[in-house]
Design a protein around this motif. Sequence first.
Motif, PDB file in Angstrom:
ATOM      1  N   SER A  14       0.836  -1.192   0.000  1.00  0.00           N
ATOM      2  CA  SER A  14       0.000   0.000   0.000  1.00  0.00           C
ATOM      3  C   SER A  14       0.878   1.251   0.000  1.00  0.00           C
ATOM      4  O   SER A  14       1.640   1.465   0.948  1.00  0.00           O
ATOM      5  CB  SER A  14      -0.894   0.004   1.241  1.00  0.00           C
ATOM      6  N   PRO A  15       0.791   2.085  -1.026  1.00  0.00           N
ATOM      7  CA  PRO A  15       1.598   3.300  -1.055  1.00  0.00           C
ATOM      8  C   PRO A  15       1.362   4.210   0.150  1.00  0.00           C
ATOM      9  O   PRO A  15       2.287   4.856   0.629  1.00  0.00           O
ATOM     10  CB  PRO A  15       1.157   3.995  -2.345  1.00  0.00           C
ATOM     11  N   GLU A  16       0.137   4.211   0.658  1.00  0.00           N
ATOM     12  CA  GLU A  16      -0.180   5.072   1.799  1.00  0.00           C
ATOM     13  C   GLU A  16       0.633   4.710   3.044  1.00  0.00           C
ATOM     14  O   GLU A  16       0.856   5.546   3.910  1.00  0.00           O
ATOM     15  CB  GLU A  16      -1.673   5.010   2.119  1.00  0.00           C
ATOM     16  N   ALA A  17       1.095   3.474   3.129  1.00  0.00           N
ATOM     17  CA  ALA A  17       1.852   3.021   4.301  1.00  0.00           C
ATOM     18  C   ALA A  17       3.216   3.690   4.400  1.00  0.00           C
ATOM     19  O   ALA A  17       3.835   3.674   5.467  1.00  0.00           O
ATOM     20  CB  ALA A  17       2.021   1.507   4.261  1.00  0.00           C
ATOM     21  N   TYR A  18       3.698   4.277   3.316  1.00  0.00           N
ATOM     22  CA  TYR A  18       5.019   4.904   3.308  1.00  0.00           C
ATOM     23  C   TYR A  18       4.980   6.383   3.676  1.00  0.00           C
ATOM     24  O   TYR A  18       6.004   6.956   4.051  1.00  0.00           O
ATOM     25  CB  TYR A  18       5.665   4.741   1.932  1.00  0.00           C
ATOM     26  N   VAL A  19       3.814   7.007   3.538  1.00  0.00           N
ATOM     27  CA  VAL A  19       3.689   8.436   3.825  1.00  0.00           C
ATOM     28  C   VAL A  19       3.959   8.671   5.312  1.00  0.00           C
ATOM     29  O   VAL A  19       3.417   7.996   6.180  1.00  0.00           O
ATOM     30  CB  VAL A  19       2.299   8.964   3.418  1.00  0.00           C
ATOM     31  N   GLY A  20       4.863   9.621   5.574  1.00  0.00           N
ATOM     32  CA  GLY A  20       5.229   9.956   6.943  1.00  0.00           C
ATOM     33  C   GLY A  20       6.513   9.286   7.404  1.00  0.00           C
ATOM     34  O   GLY A  20       7.077   9.685   8.421  1.00  0.00           O
ATOM     35  N   LEU A  21       6.995   8.288   6.678  1.00  0.00           N
ATOM     36  CA  LEU A  21       8.247   7.624   7.050  1.00  0.00           C
ATOM     37  C   LEU A  21       9.433   8.469   6.607  1.00  0.00           C
ATOM     38  O   LEU A  21       9.339   9.239   5.651  1.00  0.00           O
ATOM     39  CB  LEU A  21       8.350   6.252   6.373  1.00  0.00           C
ATOM     40  N   ASP A  22      10.581   8.301   7.298  1.00  0.00           N
ATOM     41  CA  ASP A  22      11.776   8.984   6.822  1.00  0.00           C
ATOM     42  C   ASP A  22      12.199   8.324   5.512  1.00  0.00           C
ATOM     43  O   ASP A  22      11.930   7.145   5.270  1.00  0.00           O
ATOM     44  CB  ASP A  22      12.897   8.951   7.863  1.00  0.00           C
ATOM     45  N   ALA A  23      12.832   9.073   4.639  1.00  0.00           N
ATOM     46  CA  ALA A  23      13.132   8.618   3.281  1.00  0.00           C
ATOM     47  C   ALA A  23      13.997   7.363   3.273  1.00  0.00           C
ATOM     48  O   ALA A  23      13.738   6.436   2.508  1.00  0.00           O
ATOM     49  CB  ALA A  23      13.803   9.731   2.492  1.00  0.00           C
TER      50      ALA A  23
END
Length: 73
Positions: A14-23
């Motif tokens: 899920s792409p949404e799971a990556y939002v908010g994580l450090d790069a």
Amino acid sequence: MAPIPTSPVPPEDSPEAYVGLDADGAEQRARSRGWSVVRSLAPGSIITMEYLSSRINFEVDENENTVIRCWLG
């Protein structure tokens, strides 16, 4: 006639799971889940629009070094 190329099956993610994580953490997570191409971009970057089923894209806030948007292809 040349054979029709087959695309690898992308990881179920899920792409949404990556939002908010450090790069860096997002890239490590994506690679561990099977993404062969991970692209990090600054907001407003000019990019190519070809669709690659094995690619995940991150738009990264340069000041916070966090993923603010994620999409596949």
